[in-house]
Design a protein around this motif. Structure first.
Motif, short mmCIF file in Angstrom:
data_model
loop_
_atom_site.label_atom_id
_atom_site.label_comp_id
_atom_site.label_asym_id
_atom_site.label_seq_id
_atom_site.Cartn_x
_atom_site.Cartn_y
_atom_site.Cartn_z
N CYS A 167 25.08 29.12 -80.89
CA CYS A 167 26.42 29.23 -80.32
C CYS A 167 26.43 28.88 -78.84
O CYS A 167 27.26 28.11 -78.39
CB CYS A 167 26.94 30.65 -80.54
SG CYS A 167 28.57 30.96 -79.89
N GLU A 168 25.52 29.46 -78.10
CA GLU A 168 25.62 29.32 -76.64
C GLU A 168 24.85 28.13 -76.09
O GLU A 168 25.02 27.75 -74.94
CB GLU A 168 25.14 30.61 -75.96
CG GLU A 168 25.99 31.82 -76.29
CD GLU A 168 27.47 31.63 -75.94
OE1 GLU A 168 27.78 31.44 -74.77
OE2 GLU A 168 28.30 31.63 -76.86
N VAL A 199 22.76 34.65 -81.37
CA VAL A 199 23.04 35.04 -79.97
C VAL A 199 24.49 35.49 -79.82
O VAL A 199 24.89 36.03 -78.80
CB VAL A 199 22.77 33.91 -78.96
CG1 VAL A 199 21.29 33.61 -78.86
CG2 VAL A 199 23.55 32.64 -79.31
N SER A 200 25.31 35.23 -80.86
CA SER A 200 26.73 35.58 -80.82
C SER A 200 27.32 35.28 -82.19
O SER A 200 26.96 34.30 -82.83
CB SER A 200 27.43 34.71 -79.76
OG SER A 200 28.81 34.60 -80.02
N GLN A 202 30.32 34.44 -82.63
CA GLN A 202 31.59 33.74 -82.37
C GLN A 202 31.92 32.60 -83.33
O GLN A 202 33.04 32.52 -83.84
CB GLN A 202 31.58 33.20 -80.94
CG GLN A 202 32.83 32.42 -80.59
CD GLN A 202 32.63 31.54 -79.39
OE1 GLN A 202 32.01 31.95 -78.43
NE2 GLN A 202 33.16 30.33 -79.43
N ARG A 223 18.72 37.76 -77.64
CA ARG A 223 18.50 36.65 -76.68
C ARG A 223 17.08 36.71 -76.14
O ARG A 223 16.65 37.72 -75.59
CB ARG A 223 19.51 36.73 -75.54
CG ARG A 223 20.90 36.57 -76.11
CD ARG A 223 21.91 36.07 -75.14
NE ARG A 223 23.19 36.01 -75.84
CZ ARG A 223 24.35 35.78 -75.28
NH1 ARG A 223 24.40 35.55 -73.99
NH2 ARG A 223 25.44 35.74 -75.99
N HIS A 232 19.92 43.47 -68.66
CA HIS A 232 19.58 42.57 -69.77
C HIS A 232 18.72 43.24 -70.83
O HIS A 232 17.75 43.92 -70.51
CB HIS A 232 18.84 41.32 -69.26
CG HIS A 232 19.71 40.38 -68.52
ND1 HIS A 232 19.92 40.49 -67.17
CD2 HIS A 232 20.44 39.32 -68.94
CE1 HIS A 232 20.75 39.53 -66.78
NE2 HIS A 232 21.08 38.81 -67.83
N LEU A 233 19.08 42.97 -72.08
CA LEU A 233 18.25 43.38 -73.21
C LEU A 233 18.00 42.14 -74.07
O LEU A 233 18.80 41.21 -74.06
CB LEU A 233 19.01 44.41 -74.06
CG LEU A 233 19.21 45.80 -73.45
CD1 LEU A 233 20.26 46.57 -74.23
CD2 LEU A 233 17.89 46.57 -73.42
N PHE A 236 21.03 43.34 -78.04
CA PHE A 236 22.16 44.14 -77.57
C PHE A 236 23.32 43.98 -78.54
O PHE A 236 23.28 43.12 -79.42
CB PHE A 236 22.56 43.74 -76.14
CG PHE A 236 23.04 42.32 -76.01
CD1 PHE A 236 22.15 41.27 -75.92
CD2 PHE A 236 24.41 42.03 -75.98
CE1 PHE A 236 22.60 39.95 -75.81
CE2 PHE A 236 24.86 40.72 -75.86
CZ PHE A 236 23.96 39.68 -75.78
N GLU A 240 33.21 41.10 -80.50
CA GLU A 240 33.79 39.77 -80.32
C GLU A 240 35.07 39.60 -81.15
O GLU A 240 35.01 39.34 -82.34
CB GLU A 240 32.79 38.69 -80.73
CG GLU A 240 31.53 38.68 -79.88
CD GLU A 240 30.57 37.59 -80.30
OE1 GLU A 240 30.67 36.47 -79.79
OE2 GLU A 240 29.73 37.86 -81.17
N TYR A 356 31.92 24.71 -76.83
CA TYR A 356 33.14 25.05 -77.58
C TYR A 356 34.33 25.38 -76.69
O TYR A 356 35.43 25.63 -77.20
CB TYR A 356 32.85 26.23 -78.52
CG TYR A 356 32.28 27.45 -77.82
CD1 TYR A 356 33.09 28.25 -77.02
CD2 TYR A 356 30.94 27.81 -77.95
CE1 TYR A 356 32.57 29.36 -76.36
CE2 TYR A 356 30.42 28.92 -77.31
CZ TYR A 356 31.24 29.69 -76.51
OH TYR A 356 30.74 30.79 -75.86
N ARG A 385 39.21 28.15 -77.09
CA ARG A 385 38.28 27.23 -77.75
C ARG A 385 38.87 25.83 -77.81
O ARG A 385 40.10 25.67 -77.89
CB ARG A 385 37.96 27.70 -79.18
CG ARG A 385 37.74 29.20 -79.35
CD ARG A 385 36.71 29.79 -78.42
NE ARG A 385 36.41 31.19 -78.78
CZ ARG A 385 35.70 31.99 -78.03
NH1 ARG A 385 35.24 31.60 -76.85
NH2 ARG A 385 35.42 33.22 -78.43
N PHE A 423 36.67 36.50 -77.05
CA PHE A 423 35.73 36.90 -76.00
C PHE A 423 34.65 37.81 -76.58
O PHE A 423 34.76 38.26 -77.72
CB PHE A 423 36.47 37.60 -74.83
CG PHE A 423 37.16 38.89 -75.18
CD1 PHE A 423 36.45 40.09 -75.25
CD2 PHE A 423 38.53 38.92 -75.42
CE1 PHE A 423 37.10 41.29 -75.56
CE2 PHE A 423 39.19 40.12 -75.72
CZ PHE A 423 38.47 41.30 -75.79
N GLY A 426 29.90 42.95 -73.85
CA GLY A 426 28.55 43.51 -73.99
C GLY A 426 28.69 45.04 -74.08
O GLY A 426 29.05 45.68 -73.10
#
Ligand code: 4AD
Length: 455
Positions: A167-168, A199-200, A202, A223, A232-233, A236, A240, A356, A385, A423, A426
């Motif tokens: 995704c990212e 990672v998401s 979305q 991640r 940061h983890l 996590f 969304e 995206y 998007r 969106f 976190g």
């Protein structure tokens, strides 16, 4: 008589009734004719004071040997307490030990322990006041997340944890491989193509938004970024939402009302636990949360943010110029020193954002929004998007994506495309914000970070 949880006892105060509790000893204090036990069962922060008289048959053999950490079943009569400090107390009639805890070895003694130390015993730390409170707040807020979206007609979608789509596009995906088989190729070919931990959610949430209109996903994301920071983890949780027929402005309105709803929710439902953080972690906690509740979040574009940062005298570790990704120091300076308020930064350069996001008319920036919070920095990342097929294809080519892999995603634009936005919040960063806990490792039960994945 039935087994009661201590939170229900404090709420209902069933005086002069015989009740049964089950829990762990926090402390024992002896006087001439009695021992006082503080018992906690995890249902709330407050302990229940228990009075064990020296007349009890096993007083010397059991009560006087109890220490912090022993687990007990206690039956007795609940009475009003004559002493200061608590309103009720349980007078023991019968007491059984489930398990002893050798005081020479049990690591949680009555004194306050550092969060660093508690991290090294993450299997016992939920028995402490602070980590117990975090666990209850986390549970309550998870429920609040679902309540907010369900009340507004959003449909909850379970997006996959194992995915074959990035995704990212930031190269931070953990690979998923099967256990070693006879040959190495098979190991990497379990799914017929390379697979990773998501990672998401979305992209898959977009699929459902473009069928059901308003959806959300709430699950673990992973991640492999080598960031050993307090924000940061490697694993996590992210919330969304994804909404069809929605532009960036509506998306930001939703994010603002969502955040305020959750803050109000935790204040209304976790009063006692929140008090602990206000007393011991951040004396200004309530003021901070009330300020956010009452404020209208600020909005600036990335270009305006860069120009503000360039004009300040502050020496940043990462120099500021148009085109850089904002670093935590820049984000915090903006919302803490310039605005003293939550700030949406919008319209970032396309080069530093994923494929995206919808291209703006200037051809240079995309309809992105990050929400920055004082003390935390970025808590939400989102965007409108790219719903236009040709624009999306050209962005995918620019970012070297294999179009065949994303053919399903392009179908969403080929057939019945609509403007849509969403969106990601976190969840741990939000928990940090509402508790003022400094380290993200202390708001998730079992933190995973570079070099550490215990349990
Ligand atoms: O800004 P991010 O990367 O956005 C996305 O993943 C989008 N696909 C979301 C969407 O539009 N549906 O991440 C969203 C949020 C960040 O703002 C941050 O709060 C949190 O996820 N986050 C992390 N939290 C803890 N540890 C990490 N390594 C995190 N990376 C991102």
């Amino acid at each position: 008589m039935h087994y009661c949880r201590i939170n229900d006892i404090h709420a209902g105060r069933p005086l002069n009734q015989k009740i049964e509790i089950r829990g762990w000893v926090k402390t024992r204090r002896d006087s001439k004719d009695f021992s006082f036990l503080e018992i906690n069962d995890g249902s709330c922060l407050a302990n229940l004071q228990v009075i064990a008289s020296s007349d009890l048959k096993d007083y010397a053999d059991i009560v006087l040997k109890l220490h912090t950490g022993c687990s007990l079943l206690i039956q007795g009569i609940l009475k009003e307490s004559p002493a200061k400090g608590q309103e009720i107390e349980l007078h023991v009639e019968q007491l059984e030990v489930y398990g002893w805890a050798d005081p020479a070895r049990y690591p949680l003694q009555k004194k306050r322990h550092s969060f660093e130390f508690l991290r090294s015993i993450a299997h016992l730390r939920p028995r402490t006041n602070s980590l117990g409170a975090i666990a209850r707040i986390r549970s309550s807020l998870s429920f609040g997340v679902h309540k907010f979206f369900q009340e507004q007609g959003f449909i909850h979608v379970h997006t996959p944890i194992i995915t074959t789509s990035d995704c990212e596009g930031a190269g931070e995906m953990f690979k998923v491989v099967a256990p070693p088989h006879t040959n190495k190729e098979e190991q990497n070919d379990f799914f017929g193509k390379p697979a990773s931990l998501t990672v998401s959610g979305q992209l898959q949430a977009e699929v459902y938004a473009l069928s059901l209109g308003k959806v959300y996903t709430f699950g673990p994301t992973f991640r492999a970024e080598n960031s050993n920071t307090s924000r940061h983890l490697a694993e996590f949780w992210m919330v969304e939402p994804e909404i069809a027929f929605c532009d960036l402005a509506e998306n930001m309105n939703l994010a603002e009302s969502f955040l305020k709803y959750l803050i109000q929710y935790v204040l209304d439902h976790n009063e006692q636990d929140m008090e602990l953080f206000a007393n011991f972690i951040d004396k200004e906690l309530h003021k901070k949360l009330e300020t956010v509740l009452r404020s209208s979040f600020s909005h600036i574009t990335y270009t305006e943010a860069i120009s503000i940062l360039e004009k300040t005298n502050k020496a940043f570790e990462f120099p500021v110029r148009w085109g850089i990704d904002l670093q935590a120091e820049h984000e915090r300076y903006l919302c803490e020193n310039i605005f003293a308020n939550p700030v949406f930064v919008t319209d970032y350069p396309k080069e530093i954002k994923p494929f995206y996001m919808r291209l703006n008319d200037d051809d240079k920036t995309v309809a992105a929004m990050d929400l920055l919070l004082p003390g935390i920095g970025e808590i939400i990342g989102g965007s409108q998007r790219e719903e236009r097929y040709d624009f999306l294809v050209s962005r995918m080519k620019e970012t070297n994506l294999n179009l065949d892999d994303y053919d399903w995603y392009l179908d969403l634009r080929r057939f019945g495309t609509v403007p849509h936005s969403g969106f990601g919040l976190g969840f741990e960063r939000f928990l940090q914000f509402v508790t003022s806990m400094n380290n993200i490792r202390d708001v998730i039960p079992f933190p995973r970070t570079p070099g550490s994945a215990l349990y």
